[in-house]
Structures are given as structure tokens and as C-alpha cells.
Design a protein around this motif. Structure first.
Motif, PDB file in Angstrom:
ATOM      1  N   PRO A 174      50.340   4.477  30.916  1.00  0.00           N
ATOM      2  CA  PRO A 174      50.294   5.469  31.998  1.00  0.00           C
ATOM      3  C   PRO A 174      48.879   5.668  32.546  1.00  0.00           C
ATOM      4  CG  PRO A 174      50.500   6.564  29.879  1.00  0.00           C
ATOM      5  CD  PRO A 174      50.559   5.085  29.602  1.00  0.00           C
ATOM      6  N   TRP A 175      48.817   6.213  33.725  1.00  0.00           N
ATOM      7  CA  TRP A 175      47.532   6.556  34.353  1.00  0.00           C
ATOM      8  C   TRP A 175      46.740   7.451  33.395  1.00  0.00           C
ATOM      9  CZ3 TRP A 175      44.852  10.970  35.645  1.00  0.00           C
ATOM     10  CH2 TRP A 175      43.770  10.802  36.545  1.00  0.00           C
ATOM     11  N   GLY A 176      45.473   7.114  33.259  1.00  0.00           N
ATOM     12  CA  GLY A 176      44.594   8.004  32.501  1.00  0.00           C
ATOM     13  C   GLY A 176      44.560   7.756  31.009  1.00  0.00           C
ATOM     14  N   ALA A 177      45.333   6.779  30.526  1.00  0.00           N
ATOM     15  CA  ALA A 177      45.319   6.549  29.080  1.00  0.00           C
ATOM     16  C   ALA A 177      44.146   5.658  28.698  1.00  0.00           C
ATOM     17  CB  ALA A 177      46.623   5.910  28.625  1.00  0.00           C
ATOM     18  N   TRP A 178      43.491   6.020  27.604  1.00  0.00           N
ATOM     19  CA  TRP A 178      42.479   5.151  27.010  1.00  0.00           C
ATOM     20  C   TRP A 178      43.199   4.037  26.260  1.00  0.00           C
ATOM     21  CZ3 TRP A 178      42.451   3.766  21.962  1.00  0.00           C
ATOM     22  CH2 TRP A 178      41.336   3.022  21.505  1.00  0.00           C
ATOM     23  N   THR A 179      42.741   2.808  26.454  1.00  0.00           N
ATOM     24  CA  THR A 179      43.127   1.697  25.561  1.00  0.00           C
ATOM     25  C   THR A 179      41.861   0.872  25.362  1.00  0.00           C
ATOM     26  OG1 THR A 179      43.672   0.049  27.241  1.00  0.00           O
ATOM     27  CG2 THR A 179      45.462   1.548  26.601  1.00  0.00           C
TER      28      THR A 179
ATOM     29  N   PRO B 282      35.669   7.257  34.104  1.00  0.00           N
ATOM     30  CA  PRO B 282      35.967   8.377  33.208  1.00  0.00           C
ATOM     31  C   PRO B 282      37.466   8.570  32.985  1.00  0.00           C
ATOM     32  CG  PRO B 282      35.419   9.176  35.395  1.00  0.00           C
ATOM     33  CD  PRO B 282      35.371   7.690  35.474  1.00  0.00           C
ATOM     34  N   ILE B 283      38.295   7.718  33.630  1.00  0.00           N
ATOM     35  CA  ILE B 283      39.748   7.949  33.627  1.00  0.00           C
ATOM     36  C   ILE B 283      40.484   7.154  32.555  1.00  0.00           C
ATOM     37  CG2 ILE B 283      41.867   7.638  35.010  1.00  0.00           C
ATOM     38  CD1 ILE B 283      40.032   8.207  37.487  1.00  0.00           C
ATOM     39  N   GLY B 284      40.055   5.901  32.339  1.00  0.00           N
ATOM     40  CA  GLY B 284      40.838   5.012  31.480  1.00  0.00           C
ATOM     41  C   GLY B 284      41.662   4.114  32.373  1.00  0.00           C
ATOM     42  N   LYS B 285      42.979   4.050  32.152  1.00  0.00           N
ATOM     43  CA  LYS B 285      43.788   3.199  33.030  1.00  0.00           C
ATOM     44  C   LYS B 285      43.903   3.849  34.404  1.00  0.00           C
ATOM     45  CE  LYS B 285      47.961   0.647  33.822  1.00  0.00           C
ATOM     46  NZ  LYS B 285      49.406   0.787  33.907  1.00  0.00           N
ATOM     47  N   ILE B 286      43.567   3.092  35.448  1.00  0.00           N
ATOM     48  CA  ILE B 286      43.517   3.715  36.771  1.00  0.00           C
ATOM     49  C   ILE B 286      44.729   3.379  37.640  1.00  0.00           C
ATOM     50  CG2 ILE B 286      41.026   4.095  36.919  1.00  0.00           C
ATOM     51  CD1 ILE B 286      40.774   1.393  38.228  1.00  0.00           C
TER      52      ILE B 286
ATOM     53  N   PHE C 215      44.442  10.559  25.288  1.00  0.00           N
ATOM     54  CA  PHE C 215      44.248  11.401  26.485  1.00  0.00           C
ATOM     55  C   PHE C 215      43.122  12.419  26.309  1.00  0.00           C
ATOM     56  CE2 PHE C 215      49.016  10.586  26.805  1.00  0.00           C
ATOM     57  CZ  PHE C 215      48.905   9.640  27.823  1.00  0.00           C
ATOM     58  N   ARG C 216      42.383  12.313  25.207  1.00  0.00           N
ATOM     59  CA  ARG C 216      41.392  13.348  24.889  1.00  0.00           C
ATOM     60  C   ARG C 216      40.429  13.595  26.058  1.00  0.00           C
ATOM     61  NH1 ARG C 216      39.172  11.449  20.134  1.00  0.00           N
ATOM     62  NH2 ARG C 216      40.932  12.364  19.033  1.00  0.00           N
ATOM     63  N   HIS C 217      39.964  12.512  26.669  1.00  0.00           N
ATOM     64  CA  HIS C 217      39.001  12.637  27.781  1.00  0.00           C
ATOM     65  C   HIS C 217      39.615  13.325  28.997  1.00  0.00           C
ATOM     66  CE1 HIS C 217      41.351   9.020  28.336  1.00  0.00           C
ATOM     67  NE2 HIS C 217      41.052   9.041  29.607  1.00  0.00           N
ATOM     68  N   LEU C 218      40.916  13.172  29.174  1.00  0.00           N
ATOM     69  CA  LEU C 218      41.588  13.772  30.338  1.00  0.00           C
ATOM     70  C   LEU C 218      41.674  15.281  30.196  1.00  0.00           C
ATOM     71  CD1 LEU C 218      44.745  11.587  31.105  1.00  0.00           C
ATOM     72  CD2 LEU C 218      42.494  11.473  32.173  1.00  0.00           C
ATOM     73  N   VAL C 219      42.051  15.663  28.980  1.00  0.00           N
ATOM     74  CA  VAL C 219      42.314  17.079  28.730  1.00  0.00           C
ATOM     75  C   VAL C 219      41.055  17.919  28.983  1.00  0.00           C
ATOM     76  CG1 VAL C 219      43.154  18.721  26.998  1.00  0.00           C
ATOM     77  CG2 VAL C 219      44.086  16.409  27.081  1.00  0.00           C
ATOM     78  N   LYS C 220      39.901  17.254  28.809  1.00  0.00           N
ATOM     79  CA  LYS C 220      38.632  17.972  29.022  1.00  0.00           C
ATOM     80  C   LYS C 220      38.393  18.268  30.501  1.00  0.00           C
ATOM     81  CE  LYS C 220      36.312  15.743  25.134  1.00  0.00           C
ATOM     82  NZ  LYS C 220      35.659  14.432  24.943  1.00  0.00           N
ATOM     83  N   ASN C 221      39.128  17.586  31.361  1.00  0.00           N
ATOM     84  CA  ASN C 221      38.887  17.741  32.802  1.00  0.00           C
ATOM     85  C   ASN C 221      40.145  18.280  33.498  1.00  0.00           C
ATOM     86  OD1 ASN C 221      38.549  17.343  35.576  1.00  0.00           O
ATOM     87  ND2 ASN C 221      37.149  15.619  35.238  1.00  0.00           N
ATOM     88  N   PRO C 222      40.107  19.554  33.923  1.00  0.00           N
ATOM     89  CA  PRO C 222      41.288  20.188  34.508  1.00  0.00           C
ATOM     90  C   PRO C 222      41.815  19.446  35.744  1.00  0.00           C
ATOM     91  CG  PRO C 222      39.500  21.784  34.210  1.00  0.00           C
ATOM     92  CD  PRO C 222      38.944  20.454  33.865  1.00  0.00           C
ATOM     93  N   GLU C 223      40.915  18.767  36.449  1.00  0.00           N
ATOM     94  CA  GLU C 223      41.333  18.002  37.632  1.00  0.00           C
ATOM     95  C   GLU C 223      42.356  16.926  37.256  1.00  0.00           C
ATOM     96  OE1 GLU C 223      40.724  18.104  41.023  1.00  0.00           O
ATOM     97  OE2 GLU C 223      40.110  20.112  40.348  1.00  0.00           O
ATOM     98  N   TYR C 224      42.061  16.250  36.150  1.00  0.00           N
ATOM     99  CA  TYR C 224      42.939  15.160  35.717  1.00  0.00           C
ATOM    100  C   TYR C 224      44.289  15.703  35.256  1.00  0.00           C
ATOM    101  CZ  TYR C 224      38.733  12.232  35.746  1.00  0.00           C
ATOM    102  OH  TYR C 224      37.603  11.547  36.112  1.00  0.00           O
ATOM    103  N   VAL C 225      44.228  16.789  34.528  1.00  0.00           N
ATOM    104  CA  VAL C 225      45.480  17.388  34.051  1.00  0.00           C
ATOM    105  C   VAL C 225      46.308  17.836  35.248  1.00  0.00           C
ATOM    106  CG1 VAL C 225      46.474  19.270  32.701  1.00  0.00           C
ATOM    107  CG2 VAL C 225      44.414  18.103  31.876  1.00  0.00           C
TER     108      VAL C 225
END
Ligand SMILES: Cc1ncc(C[n+]2csc(CCOP(=O)(O)OP(=O)(O)O)c2C)c(N)n1
Ligand code: SF4
Ligand SMILES: [Mg+2]
Lengths: 399, 297
Positions: free
Chosen positions: B138-143, B153-157, B267-277
């Protein structure tokens, strides 16, 4: 019964006579007529089989493995790019010891894309663990097509097999053949019995599992042993075939070799041209002969040693090239003689790639180099014949 | 016959504790019963269950390669027809083996209409080779191949490939998304797929504790959150009839996506950024605004 058929039909008829039960196939020039013909046989009710019109050769071989593992007789056909696309699964079919048969319309590999004859496609697969047979004409294609099943399915062997017919020269050329009677083929092959573990809900088995280093080599050695045993089984099957159908097959066929100083080694349809050429040379008093290779895997080392033992020069004429080395037949023949005290000079001639005609002129060029070698002159190990070398040197910036 | 008390997928396999895949397989086999042949794509499930000479499979099982479980199943089906027999033929593939490298073989098998049930256990990355991104990530996942850093800063774009819809667009006899954590719905769909003639496709969410980075004891909880947040909706489509697509399950009240995202390290990096959530929440809301009307009970 005397019948006129194209080379592709020899494979289709072999499948029909062998009562192949599943045919997964994908079209490619020059072998497309095989699945077309099978589809016609099925549509007419002449053949009872499942035809799977897959979306690629990779899937054709994958479905072939699936069907064969389920315990039915399976055949398919392809050529060139299609065989190359199957490459990954060819190893798996042989590794799983499934007696699948492929008919190949031997064709050049891209680039440049080319639909005409050479043996690069099958030669490139010689390490995949498949039995390999090459036909000289359509009769041989038909007969080898039938025998391939008997050899592949033999309890002592269980290896898949490919039968090559030269693109267009055979696949699209109509030739008269003796079409075996169905009842004779039924007797010859017997009912299909899978002498291997199949996918059967009554006896659940795991096929294609994960092999760790402590087991892997034994699986590979078993394939090696099966290939070695195939040498004898092939002779047995050829002999049984001759008894029943009256046509003689040999892994290696020597002709005019008794007193020959120079012996040509041939594969496939070039053998016919070479035979006529040799007759002509003999009429001129030249001591030349030929050896035709029908079985390339397993490589008939012993037969070749015997057939070539009195030659002074062996001229390997072959339609394939391993860049950075030479032709496959040259390499293997050279290794066959490597440890022999007495050995002929072995010289490689790369001919007829991508459908370039192999003519008497081609063979005259080969003979002239071979004669130089016979007279003790220095000759290149690998010789490209009928090539505009000047143009290539120029374009490569060498002149 | 009911085989729910029998095991056709033996315990003692090598999959990680907390892996979603064995739950899926175990239950599908219980519902299918012993008159079944399985083909399996290369991947975690295959590697960890068949270390020669041991096996976890009590039904006939075939692995050929990574990209061809569908073609292998097609061959098994053709041979089964040639023998005049009838049985369940089930192909299992991971997301890599299904939506990426095995996509062509799957498309061909479905188009030809083989009587095969293809099950995608979707852990949203190439786990067996160490968590690389796939078309189903999914969008935003780190792999390990969609890493997070200062430039990205997103991961999968790119968004997740909508594989169930793509297969449904083949007019496949039966397509459904399913979640073993929504168990009754999952069972119903497996049964329906088994009872339908033709090519069937089940897209099943399958958590991976290693790649998703969560506590192994939280597997079912997290998979459940995937659906209860609306991120992994459960629906079915028969014969390509999108008009009559059915959403088969809807939570009484949707949970915010953050509740799902924060359970997993990927998703740890996403959760830190309210925009992404917020973006993910908006995507989910948009999906439900568009398709919510297909919920029928
Ligand atoms: C042709 C080929 N390419 C690459 C691989 C290496 N490989 C094996 S499993 C795998 C990933 C599997 O991912 P997925 O299908 O999602 O299954 P999972 O392991 O996640 O369950 C890869 C890349 C392979 N076996 N074959
Ligand atoms: S790595 Fe992930 S998918 Fe593979 S066995 Fe472990 S939990 Fe399951
Ligand atoms: Mg995966």
C-alpha cells in the motif's frame, strides 16, 4: 500407409498416435502448425485430448508439468524464443522427472529477429536435463516423436525429451512418410503408465519441495544416472522400433567412414546435403565420410569415439555458436577425445545460422580447410563459413 | 461431508509464529476436504511448509516456480478432465507471485475459465526474500526497496494494485476479498468459491509479523482492524457484474485508519505526520463514498 506431410505434422501425428492426453501450447513460427493440427484433430474427433491454449510458452511448460504430475501423457511444441521462454521450467520438468515431450522447429534466436533454421534454440537448452533428438527428415521426426515417449517414460529413465526438426527445411516442407498404424503404435508404446509419484488425492504427495544442501546433489546425481542409463534404453527402443516398423535408428550414424581421412559431423537436415556432397567427392576419389548425430543428449561419446577413430580430420559442421568459445558439438566432441591417446584433429565450422543455406559451396569451403589440416597446415580451430567477414571487420572498426 | 475437525495442513511447519497465511490455508483446506489438489507459487508459504523430506500438506501438492501457480493449476485441471475426474483444484500465491510476476499466468488461466480456485494470500510485500515492495504494497508502507528517508519520507509512493477488480474485469465466475479475522464472512466466501464452476479468485489479507512489524500475538486483531477501518473492504463480484457487486461486511462504526497504521512498524513514519494519516483516511473515505452503496445485507 504412405502419406505426404509437413515436418510439423510429423510431430502432430506422433502425438495423435501416442494418444497424448494434454497438449498445452502456444503458437510460434515455425512450429505453429503443431497446435493448429492438434486442435483440428480434436475438433474432428480424431484425437481425444485436452488442448490448453495457454497465454505464453512459460505457461505452456508450466501447465505441461502440472498435467504430467497429475499422471497423463503430455506433449507440446515450440521453437526459438518460445523455448527460451520455457527455459526456467525446463529444468523443473527434468528435475521432477516428468516424461514430457516437446517438438521443436529449430529456429534462430533474436537479435536480430529471424525465423529461419539453426540449432541455437535446442543447443542453448542442452544443460536443462532433457533428452535431445534431431531429425534429418519428416519420417525421422515422426518416428523419433513416437519413440521419444517410450524412452522418456521408461521406468529406468523418466526424463523429458525434445525432438528437433529444422525450421522450414523440414517443418514446412512436404515429404512422403510411412505413417504407422494406430494399432502398431499402441502395441509399441503400451498404455500410458506413470512410473512416478503423481498428484492423487488417494495418495497425497508433495511434489516440488524445498531441497536443502544435504539432499540437493543426490537429486542431481539421480538425473545424471538416468541420462547415463538412457544410452542403453535408447538403443533398446531403437532396436524394438526397427523390429516393428522396419526403420533403423542409431544415436550416431556413420556413412562412408571406413577408410575416410576426413569425416564431417552433421546434425539435422544438413545431413542430406552432406551425404550427396560426399558421394560426389567419393566419385572424385576423395576419402571423405560423414557421421550424423541423431541423439545429442545423452551425448553419444562411445559411438562417436568408435565412428571417428580412424579419421585424421574431423570437420564439425554446426548451426549454433557459443560466443567466446565455438560450437557446442565441437566443444563436446573435443572433450570426448581429450583423454584419448590417438585422436583426430577436430575443426569447427559454423555454418547456416539464421537460415543461411548450406550448399555444396559451403561444404567445399569446409572441405578445403579440412584438407589443409590434413596436409599439416595450420587451420583455425573455429571457422565461420559463408560469412562476409570483411564487412564485419570494417563495421567493428578493425580495418 | 464436513471436514472441519480434520487437519489437511499439518502443524509443525516453519512459518513464523503469528503469520496469517497458515490460518488461511488451514481453513480453506478444511472446507475443501481431501478431494483436493493444491498448486503453490514460490514464496513464504511454499518454502516454509515443504522442507524435503518433510511436508505440512496432507493433500496432493505441487510447486513448480514463482510465477506460474495459475498455469500449473490449469495443467492439473486439464489432466483431471482428461482422466474424467472431478476435484477441487486450488492455487495459492503470495502477492508478488500473483499481482506482479505471476499476473500474466493468472490472467490467462482466468480468461480460459479453468475450474480452479486461485487464492492470493496478500501480505503486501515479497516477504520470503526479505520484505521488498510489490504491486500490492500500500501507499506509504516502508519496505526494504521502498525505504523512508529525507528525500522520500513516504515509503511506497504508488497505491496498491486493485487486483480483485482486475480479475473481476476478466468476468471471472467468482471474485471476493476476504479476511480470516472476519471469520464467518471468510468461510462463506471460501465455500461459495468452492461451489462455483469456473475460475474463482479470492483475495485474502494475510498479516506478516516480520514485514509489517507487529507483535505476533496481534495478528488477528490487526487483520480485523484492516477491515474495521475500511482499508481492506470485503466484497464479492460474480461473472464480472460490477453493477451487482456486493459489499458483504461493514463495521457498525468505522474506526479511524490511524488505529490500524499505528499497530505496525512499516507505517511508523506515517503516523508521525498527520498529513499522511489524513491522506490515507481521505482515500478510504472516498472509496466508501463511491462503493458504500453496494453494501447489502
Ligand atoms: C523467477 C524468480 N524471481 C525471483 C525469485 C525470488 N523470490 C522467491 S519468493 C519471492 C517473493 C515472494 O513474494 P510473495 O509472492 O509476495 O510471497 P511471500 O513470500 O510474501 O509470501 C521472490 C522475489 C524466484 N524464486 N523466481
Ligand atoms: S516472514 Fe511473514 S509471511 Fe513469511 S512466514 Fe514469517 S510472518 Fe509469514
Ligand atoms: Mg507477499
Amino acid at each position: 500407409m504412405r502419406t505426404m506431410i509437413r515436418g510439423n505434422e510429423s510431430i502432430a501425428y506422433a502425438f495423435k498416435l501416442a494418444r497424448v492426453q494434454v497438449v498445452p501450447a502456444y503458437p510460434i513460427t515455425p512450429s505453429t502448425l503443431v497446435p493448429e493440427k492438434i486442435s483440428e484433430f480434436i475438433a474432428n474427433g480424431e484425437m481425444k485430448a485436452e488442448f490448453v491454449p495457454v497465454e505464453s510458452e512459460h505457461s505452456a511448460m508450466s501447465a505441461a508439468v502440472g498435467a504430467s504430475a497429475r499422471g497423463v501423457r503430455v506433449g507440446t511444441a515450440t521453437a526459438s524464443q518460445g523455448l527460451a521462454l520455457m527455459h526456467e521450467i525446463l529444468f523443473i520438468a527434468s528435475g521432477m522427472r516428468l516424461p514430457i515431450v516437446i517438438g521443436i522447429g529449430n529456429r534462430a534466436l533474436s537479435a536480430p529477429i529471424n525465423i529461419w533454421c539453426d540449432h541455437q534454440d535446442m543447443m542453448a537448452e542442452r544443460d536443462t536435463g532433457w533428452l535431445q533428438f534431431y531429425a534429418e527428415n519428416n519420417q525421422e521426426g515422426l518416428d523419433l516423436g513416437i519413440m521419444a515417449f517410450k524412452i522418456a517414460e521408461d521406468e529406468r529413465i523418466l526424463l523429458p525429451a525434445m525432438v528437433g526438426l529444422d525450421a522450414f527445411v523440414l517443418t514446412h516442407t512436404v515429404e512422403p512418410v510411412d505413417m504407422p498404424e494406430q494399432s502398431d503404435v499402441d502395441e509399441f508404446l503400451g498404455e500410458f503408465v506413470p512410473h512416478y509419484v503423481t498428484l492423487d488425492p488417494e495418495k497425497p504427495a508433495t511434489l516440488g519441495s524445498f531441497g536443502f544442501p544435504e539432499h540437493y546433489m543426490e537429486f542431481k546425481f539421480a538425473q545424471w544416472v538416468a541420462m547415463e542409463r538412457a544410452k542403453k534404453v535408447i538403443d533398446e527402443v531403437f532396436a524394438e522400433f526397427e523390429k516393428k516398423f522396419g526403420r533403423k535408428y542409431q544415436k550416431v550414424t556413420p556413412e562412408f567412414t571406413e577408410d575416410a581421412d576426413i569425416i564431417f559431423v552433421t546434425i539435422g537436415s544438413m545431413s542430406g546435403t552432406t551425404r550427396e556432397f560426399i558421394k560426389k567427392m567419393r566419385a572424385q576419389g576423395k576419402k571423405v565420410g560423414m557421421v550424423k548425430i541423431t541423439t545429442f543428449r545423452p551425448f553419444p561419446k562411445e559411438e562417436l569415439k568408435e565412428a571417428l577413430k580412424n579419421a585424421k580430420v574431423v570437420a564439425v559442421t554446426e548451426r549454433n555458436i557459443s560466443f567466446g568459445f565455438g560450437g557446442a558439438v565441437y566443444g563436446e566432441l573435443g572433450a570426448t577425445f581429450a583423454n584419448m591417446a590417438n585422436k583426430p584433429k577436430i575443426i569447427d565450422f559454423i555454418v547456416g545460422l539464421g537460415g543461411r543455406d548450406i550448399t555444396f559451396k559451403t561444404l567445399e569451403s569446409v572441405l578445403s580447410e579440412a584438407e589443409k589440416a590434413l596436409n599439416g597446415e595450420d587451420v583455425s580451430e573455429v571457422n565461420w563459413i559463408d560469412v562476409n567477414k570483411e564487412a564485419v571487420y570494417k563495421s567493428e572498426g578493425l580495418q | 461431508m464436513n471436514y472441519e475437525n480434520e487437519e489437511f495442513f499439518a502443524p509443525g511447519h516453519g512459518m513464523c509464529a503469528g503469520c496469517g497465511a497458515p490460518i488461511i490455508v488451514k481453513w480453506i483446506l478444511k472446507l475443501a476436504g481431501p478431494n483436493t489438489i493444491v498448486t503453490n507459487a514460490t514464496g513464504c508459504l511454499e518454502v516454509a511448509t515443504t522442507a524435503y523430506p518433510r511436508t505440512s500438506w496432507r493433500v496432493p501438492w505441487l510447486h513448480i516456480a514463482f510465477e506460474n501457480a495459475a498455469a500449473a493449476a490449469a495443467g492439473v485441471e486439464a489432466a483431471t478432465k482428461a482422466k474424467g475426474e472431478k476435484l477441487n483444484i486450488i492455487a495459492f500465491g503470495g502477492d508478488g507471485g500473483t499481482v506482479d510476476i505471476g499476473f500474466q499466468a493468472l490472467s490467462g488461466m482466468v480468461e480460459r475459465g479453468h475450474n480452479v480456485l486461485y487464492v492470493l494470500y496478500d501480505n503486501e510485500a515479497y516477504m520470503n526474500t526479505g520484505i521488498q515492495r510489490s504491486g500490492a504494497t500500500p501507499w506509504g508502507a516502508w519496505t526494504t526497496t521502498s525505504k523512508v528517508g529525507t528525500v522520500n519520507p513516504i515509503g511506497k509512493i504508488r497505491p496498491k494494485k486493485p487486483i480483485a477488480k482486475i480479475i473481476a474485469a476478466h468476468d471471472a465466475a467468482y471474485v471476493a476479498t476476504a479476511n480470516p479475522a472476519i471469520f464467518q464472512d471468510f468461510k462463506k466466501k471460501v465455500q461459495k468459491a468452492l461451489d462455483t464452476e469456473g475460475a474463482k479468485f479470492l483475495h485474502v489479507i494475510s498479516s506478516c509479523t516480520t514485514g509489517w512489524r507487529h507483535d505476533p500475538s496481534k495478528t488477528v486483531e490487526i487483520m480485523r482492524l484492516a477491515t474495521d477501518t475500511g482499508i481492506f473492504p470485503l466484497y464479492e463480484i460474480e461473472n464480472g457484474d460490477f453493477e451487482n457487486m456486493r459489499i458483504t461486511y461493514k463495521p457498525k462504526k468505522f474506526k479511524p485508519v490511524e488505529e490500524y497504521l499505528k499497530t505496525q512498524g512499516r507505517f511508523r513514519h506515517l503516523v508521525k505526520n498527520p498529513e499522511y494519516v489524513k491522506k490515507i483516511q481521505e482515500d478510504v473515505d472516498a472509496w466508501w463514498a463511491k462503493y458504500g452503496k453496494y453494501y447489502r445485507h
